[in-house]
Design an enzyme around this catalytic site. Structure first.
Site, short mmCIF file in Angstrom:
data_model
loop_
_atom_site.label_atom_id
_atom_site.label_comp_id
_atom_site.label_asym_id
_atom_site.label_seq_id
_atom_site.Cartn_x
_atom_site.Cartn_y
_atom_site.Cartn_z
N GLY A 192 0.81 -1.22 0.00
CA GLY A 192 0.00 0.00 0.00
C GLY A 192 0.84 1.26 0.00
O GLY A 192 1.70 1.43 0.86
N SER A 193 0.59 2.19 -0.92
CA SER A 193 1.48 3.34 -1.03
C SER A 193 0.98 4.31 -2.10
O SER A 193 -0.17 4.24 -2.52
CB SER A 193 2.89 2.86 -1.38
OG SER A 193 2.83 1.84 -2.36
N ARG A 194 1.89 5.21 -2.54
CA ARG A 194 1.51 6.24 -3.50
C ARG A 194 2.71 6.62 -4.37
O ARG A 194 3.85 6.55 -3.94
CB ARG A 194 1.02 7.46 -2.72
CG ARG A 194 0.61 8.64 -3.55
CD ARG A 194 -0.01 9.69 -2.65
NE ARG A 194 0.53 11.02 -2.86
CZ ARG A 194 0.34 12.04 -2.04
NH1 ARG A 194 -0.35 11.88 -0.94
NH2 ARG A 194 0.87 13.21 -2.32
#
Length: 236
Positions: A192-194
């Site tokens: 999970g990240s950006r």
């Protein structure tokens, strides 16, 4: 030319990132131990092990053969398109850029790909916190890996891997002096990240907030195209 037959194998047993086998093995070992303790726990472990396997999947992508194209570096959803000052950590804070933020959930492919063709001119890793990656402050407070690239069209862009609430490890293979083609793999983020992409203000984003991205395939912009009407959802 005949169409190639659809292979079910690549959908049921897709290729996974080299980093994934270690985690799949750990999940599988824990699942075996839980199964010895209580069968229902073992079944839950099987589900989690399968999820871990699919989390690290690394499918092939076909990058558009368009000159000076900018493609999405990540799978996910465009969360924000804003006009901001460039990253200070890359000495780009004297100019304003169009920043496209792509949020990756734990169900997205997390292998990251170079958004453009060019040479890496600067990198900077920043230790930070682990706020939810969907928050705007994550771009300044979270753990992140910043990369500046001089593209083949002689424009400077930047792309930033940002760790999220669950993510605890950014892997970046790109080093200063490395040359990449648009769509080449350069790293990944776990769980999970950006990804943020910084484009010069004379480069119009061709995507909108809420649009689903496919890493290495979805076109974000064209670095040398004439200005077009700003799409709905792009901040002015």
């Amino acid at each position: 030319m005949k169409n190639e037959p659809i292979s079910l194998q690549k959908y049921i047993f897709p290729n996974i990132n080299q980093d994934g086998w270690k985690f799949v093995s750990i999940f599988a070992l824990i699942t075996a131990l839980l199964g010895l303790l209580w069968t229902p726990l073992g079944l839950i472990g099987v589900v989690l092990t399968v999820w871990c396997y699919y989390f690290f999947r690394d499918p092939e992508r076909i990058t558009p053969k368009i000159k000076d194209v900018v493609v999405s570096p990540a799978d996910g959803v465009v969360q924000m398109i804003t006009r901001v000052t460039g990253p200070q950590e890359l000495s780009m804070n004297t100019k304003t850029y169009n920043r496209i933020s792509i949020f990756m959930s734990v169900f997205n492919v997390h292998v990251n790909r170079a958004p453009a063709t060019g040479e890496i001119v600067k990198t900077n890793y920043i230790k930070g916190k682990f706020f939810n990656a969907s928050l705007d402050k994550a771009s300044k407070d979270n753990e992140r890996q910043l990369i500046a690239m001089k593209t083949s069209s002689n424009k400077t862009i930047a792309f930033v891997q940002i760790a999220g609430l669950v993510a605890r490890r950014i892997v970046c293979l790109a080093k200063e002096g490395d040359k990449y083609e648009a769509g080449d793999r350069f790293g990944w983020i776990r769980f999970g990240s950006r990804l943020d992409v910084y484009l010069p203000t004379d480069v119009e984003p061709l995507v909108c907030v809420g649009q689903t991205m496919i890493a290495g395939e979805t076109i974000l912009a064209n670095l040398t195209a004439e200005k077009q009407e700003r799409p709905e959802g792009v901040a002015k």
